[in-house]
Design an enzyme around this catalytic site. Structure first.
Site, PDB file in Angstrom:
ATOM      1  N   LYS A 159      -8.016   0.516  11.588  1.00 49.92           N
ATOM      2  CA  LYS A 159      -7.151   1.680  11.406  1.00 49.92           C
ATOM      3  C   LYS A 159      -5.727   1.404  11.888  1.00 49.92           C
ATOM      4  O   LYS A 159      -4.766   1.975  11.346  1.00 49.92           O
ATOM      5  CB  LYS A 159      -7.727   2.894  12.143  1.00 49.92           C
ATOM      6  CG  LYS A 159      -9.119   3.314  11.701  1.00 49.92           C
ATOM      7  CD  LYS A 159      -9.150   3.691  10.235  1.00 49.92           C
ATOM      8  CE  LYS A 159      -9.899   2.697   9.396  1.00 49.92           C
ATOM      9  NZ  LYS A 159      -9.931   3.038   7.970  1.00 49.92           N
ATOM     10  N   ARG A 172      10.650  -0.483   2.565  1.00 53.12           N
ATOM     11  CA  ARG A 172      11.020  -0.570   1.149  1.00 53.12           C
ATOM     12  C   ARG A 172      11.783   0.664   0.681  1.00 53.12           C
ATOM     13  O   ARG A 172      12.081   0.818  -0.495  1.00 53.12           O
ATOM     14  CB  ARG A 172       9.767  -0.762   0.298  1.00 53.12           C
ATOM     15  CG  ARG A 172       9.054  -2.079   0.570  1.00 53.12           C
ATOM     16  CD  ARG A 172       7.672  -2.111  -0.080  1.00 53.12           C
ATOM     17  NE  ARG A 172       7.762  -1.968  -1.526  1.00 53.12           N
ATOM     18  CZ  ARG A 172       7.007  -1.145  -2.245  1.00 53.12           C
ATOM     19  NH1 ARG A 172       6.107  -0.374  -1.642  1.00 53.12           N
ATOM     20  NH2 ARG A 172       7.128  -1.088  -3.546  1.00 53.12           N
ATOM     21  N   LYS A 174      10.736   3.704   0.426  1.00 59.60           N
ATOM     22  CA  LYS A 174       9.918   4.583  -0.408  1.00 59.60           C
ATOM     23  C   LYS A 174       9.492   5.791   0.427  1.00 59.60           C
ATOM     24  O   LYS A 174       8.304   6.117   0.542  1.00 59.60           O
ATOM     25  CB  LYS A 174       8.677   3.832  -0.914  1.00 59.60           C
ATOM     26  CG  LYS A 174       8.977   2.575  -1.701  1.00 59.60           C
ATOM     27  CD  LYS A 174       9.517   2.894  -3.082  1.00 59.60           C
ATOM     28  CE  LYS A 174       9.688   1.636  -3.914  1.00 59.60           C
ATOM     29  NZ  LYS A 174      10.203   1.921  -5.272  1.00 59.60           N
ATOM     30  N   GLN A 177       6.943   8.652  -0.335  1.00 59.00           N
ATOM     31  CA  GLN A 177       5.502   8.445  -0.225  1.00 59.00           C
ATOM     32  C   GLN A 177       4.978   8.661   1.200  1.00 59.00           C
ATOM     33  O   GLN A 177       3.774   8.622   1.425  1.00 59.00           O
ATOM     34  CB  GLN A 177       5.153   7.037  -0.714  1.00 59.00           C
ATOM     35  CG  GLN A 177       5.528   6.805  -2.165  1.00 59.00           C
ATOM     36  CD  GLN A 177       5.119   5.427  -2.662  1.00 59.00           C
ATOM     37  OE1 GLN A 177       4.080   4.897  -2.299  1.00 59.00           O
ATOM     38  NE2 GLN A 177       5.949   4.837  -3.506  1.00 59.00           N
ATOM     39  N   HIS A 185      -3.495  11.201   7.996  1.00 61.65           N
ATOM     40  CA  HIS A 185      -4.687  10.365   7.837  1.00 61.65           C
ATOM     41  C   HIS A 185      -4.619   9.127   8.734  1.00 61.65           C
ATOM     42  O   HIS A 185      -5.573   8.817   9.452  1.00 61.65           O
ATOM     43  CB  HIS A 185      -4.829   9.943   6.376  1.00 61.65           C
ATOM     44  CG  HIS A 185      -5.905   8.931   6.139  1.00 61.65           C
ATOM     45  ND1 HIS A 185      -7.246   9.248   6.180  1.00 61.65           N
ATOM     46  CD2 HIS A 185      -5.850   7.601   5.874  1.00 61.65           C
ATOM     47  CE1 HIS A 185      -7.961   8.161   5.957  1.00 61.65           C
ATOM     48  NE2 HIS A 185      -7.136   7.141   5.769  1.00 61.65           N
ATOM     49  N   TYR A 222      -6.317  -2.063  -5.961  1.00 63.72           N
ATOM     50  CA  TYR A 222      -5.312  -1.432  -6.805  1.00 63.72           C
ATOM     51  C   TYR A 222      -3.904  -1.690  -6.268  1.00 63.72           C
ATOM     52  O   TYR A 222      -2.990  -2.069  -7.011  1.00 63.72           O
ATOM     53  CB  TYR A 222      -5.583   0.073  -6.891  1.00 63.72           C
ATOM     54  CG  TYR A 222      -4.447   0.864  -7.483  1.00 63.72           C
ATOM     55  CD1 TYR A 222      -4.249   0.896  -8.861  1.00 63.72           C
ATOM     56  CD2 TYR A 222      -3.574   1.571  -6.660  1.00 63.72           C
ATOM     57  CE1 TYR A 222      -3.199   1.609  -9.409  1.00 63.72           C
ATOM     58  CE2 TYR A 222      -2.516   2.284  -7.200  1.00 63.72           C
ATOM     59  CZ  TYR A 222      -2.334   2.305  -8.571  1.00 63.72           C
ATOM     60  OH  TYR A 222      -1.292   3.002  -9.110  1.00 63.72           O
ATOM     61  N   THR A 243      -8.156   9.012  -7.179  1.00 63.96           N
ATOM     62  CA  THR A 243      -8.264  10.269  -6.437  1.00 63.96           C
ATOM     63  C   THR A 243      -9.656  10.866  -6.595  1.00 63.96           C
ATOM     64  O   THR A 243     -10.215  11.430  -5.647  1.00 63.96           O
ATOM     65  CB  THR A 243      -7.204  11.270  -6.914  1.00 63.96           C
ATOM     66  OG1 THR A 243      -5.906  10.685  -6.776  1.00 63.96           O
ATOM     67  CG2 THR A 243      -7.252  12.536  -6.069  1.00 63.96           C
ATOM     68  N   GLN A 246     -11.946   9.146  -4.198  1.00 65.60           N
ATOM     69  CA  GLN A 246     -11.735   9.624  -2.832  1.00 65.60           C
ATOM     70  C   GLN A 246     -12.353  11.002  -2.627  1.00 65.60           C
ATOM     71  O   GLN A 246     -12.918  11.293  -1.560  1.00 65.60           O
ATOM     72  CB  GLN A 246     -10.244   9.639  -2.521  1.00 65.60           C
ATOM     73  CG  GLN A 246      -9.652   8.242  -2.385  1.00 65.60           C
ATOM     74  CD  GLN A 246      -8.147   8.250  -2.250  1.00 65.60           C
ATOM     75  OE1 GLN A 246      -7.456   8.961  -2.972  1.00 65.60           O
ATOM     76  NE2 GLN A 246      -7.634   7.453  -1.335  1.00 65.60           N
ATOM     77  N   ARG A 301       1.563  13.634 -12.390  1.00 64.88           N
ATOM     78  CA  ARG A 301       1.192  12.231 -12.424  1.00 64.88           C
ATOM     79  C   ARG A 301       0.303  11.890 -13.619  1.00 64.88           C
ATOM     80  O   ARG A 301      -0.475  10.965 -13.572  1.00 64.88           O
ATOM     81  CB  ARG A 301       0.463  11.846 -11.123  1.00 64.88           C
ATOM     82  CG  ARG A 301       1.355  11.924  -9.915  1.00 64.88           C
ATOM     83  CD  ARG A 301       0.797  11.110  -8.776  1.00 64.88           C
ATOM     84  NE  ARG A 301       1.675  11.162  -7.627  1.00 64.88           N
ATOM     85  CZ  ARG A 301       1.561  10.366  -6.562  1.00 64.88           C
ATOM     86  NH1 ARG A 301       0.615   9.461  -6.524  1.00 64.88           N
ATOM     87  NH2 ARG A 301       2.382  10.474  -5.550  1.00 64.88           N
TER      88      ARG A 301
END
Length: 361
Positions: A159, A172, A174, A177, A185, A222, A243, A246, A301
């Site tokens: 973890k 990066r 980003k 995100q 999480h 992925y 998704t 998950q 998406r």
């Protein structure tokens, strides 16, 4: 008489330090008793903590990070501060780091590590004696029991490694995100799993860990292929199922732990940990359902083909939008941050014209 040992001191409510600095005083008044209660509160907390740790699994107490929850708490706090505040501030006037090769190696490493943990979970219990119902923790020094405990510690340690996911996002640039769901999480998992390894390294509480490793094999595969560049995007046709996988994971976790509520005779030593796992499954099921709704049901998406087909209208003045999607999220050759698009409009079948839009992002 006043007792120097803190345990003996707490047995009496009559001995407190003299406020004038002249040794100890005997308490007789109600006000002084109130002061004494506040004075002894930290000591009582220390004693409760000490008594609580006496119930911990002695096999894991000398393992890295397991002596106390404070080192990992400091790591989690530092992680949250960096990915939400310090990191974005440091990167504000810098160019994004090119971490393509690093991310490919990192993601495939997580895949390999997850496969190894799945194997260890299976061999130490889930394919070697566990019933998938009331499976208790074996606290003995049996090699199989110790193997299960060590696998739990490996999962706990993984973890911290996975916190690099968010750090890579920040480096990066980003930052879009770095969502609440993502940070929550990665923060809550190591924190709760410290207690799992410390008190309950094995048994039915580890089912969700093994299942999570299975999901990570797919998920990080992925990510690894994504990091390899646009040439490999054609192999990611299964992105839309991630998704769903998950969601299935959290449903299975909730159902498996939910059995405990209906079991008449399951003497699990620390049932509170099972309730935490069940609550965790429910929370993330709700959060991922919310993500699914906004990302897919509302179309944010959906695959480009689906979005374009919805945009087509058969009436007069139909609007056709054409674009080429690349893996880096840029439309039609916009590596310098400039996006080009072409729009064709047909008005009552009489006029056809091309309008070229140049958008500075």
């Amino acid at each position: 008489m006043c007792w120097p040992d803190i345990r003996d001191r707490l047995k009496s409510d009559r001995c407190v330090p003299d406020r004038r600095g002249k040794g100890n005083a005997i308490v007789t008044g109600g006000a002084t008793r109130t002061v004494m209660a506040f004075d002894s509160l930290p000591s009582r907390v220390v004693l409760l903590y000490d008594e609580w740790l006496k119930q911990a699994d002695p096999r894991t107490e000398d393992w890295p990070l397991m002596a106390s929850p404070f080192p990992q708490t400091l790591i989690v706090i530092t992680y949250i501060y960096f990915v939400t505040t310090l990191g974005p501030r440091l990167m504000e006037n810098r160019k994004p780091f090119d971490l393509k090769n690093t991310m490919v190696v990192y993601n495939f490493s997580i895949v390999g590590f997850s496969i190894y943990m799945i194997y260890e979970y299976l061999m130490s219990g889930w394919a070697n004696g566990y019933s998938y119902r009331c499976d208790l923790v074996d606290y003995s020094s049996d090699p199989l029991a110790v193997r299960m405990a060590w696998t739990c510690w490996l999962y706990y340690f993984s973890k911290f490694i996975e916190m690099l996911d968010t750090i890579f996002f920040v480096l990066r640039k980003k930052t879009s995100q770095v969502t609440f769901l993502h940070v929550f999480h990665h923060s809550i998992m190591p924190f709760t799993w410290w207690f799992g390894v410390k008190f309950s390294a094995g048994g039915m509480g580890t089912f969700h860990a093994m299942l999570n490793c299975c999901v990570h094999v797919l998920m990080y595969s992925y990510y690894a292929v994504c990091a390899m560049g646009p040439a490999y995007q054609k192999y990611l046709w299964w992105k839309k199922y991630m998704t769903t996988i998950q969601l299935v994971q959290f449903v299975m976790v909730t159902v498996h732990i939910g059995q405990f509520v209906f079991m008449k005779d399951c003497p699990y030593k620390f049932p509170v940990l099972l309730y935490i796992v069940g609550l965790y499954g429910l929370i993330f099921l709700v959060l991922f359902l919310n993500f699914w709704y906004h990302a897919y049901t509302k179309g944010k998406r959906l695959p480009k083909v689906t979005q374009n087909s919805k945009a087509l209208q058969n009436a007069n003045g139909a609007h056709h939008a054409n674009g080429i999607h690349h893996g880096n999220g840029v439309a039609k050759a916009a590596t310098n941050g400039i996006s080009y698009g072409t729009t064709n409009r047909v008005a009552n079948g009489v006029h056809r014209g091309n309008v070229v839009h140049k958008k500075e992002e």
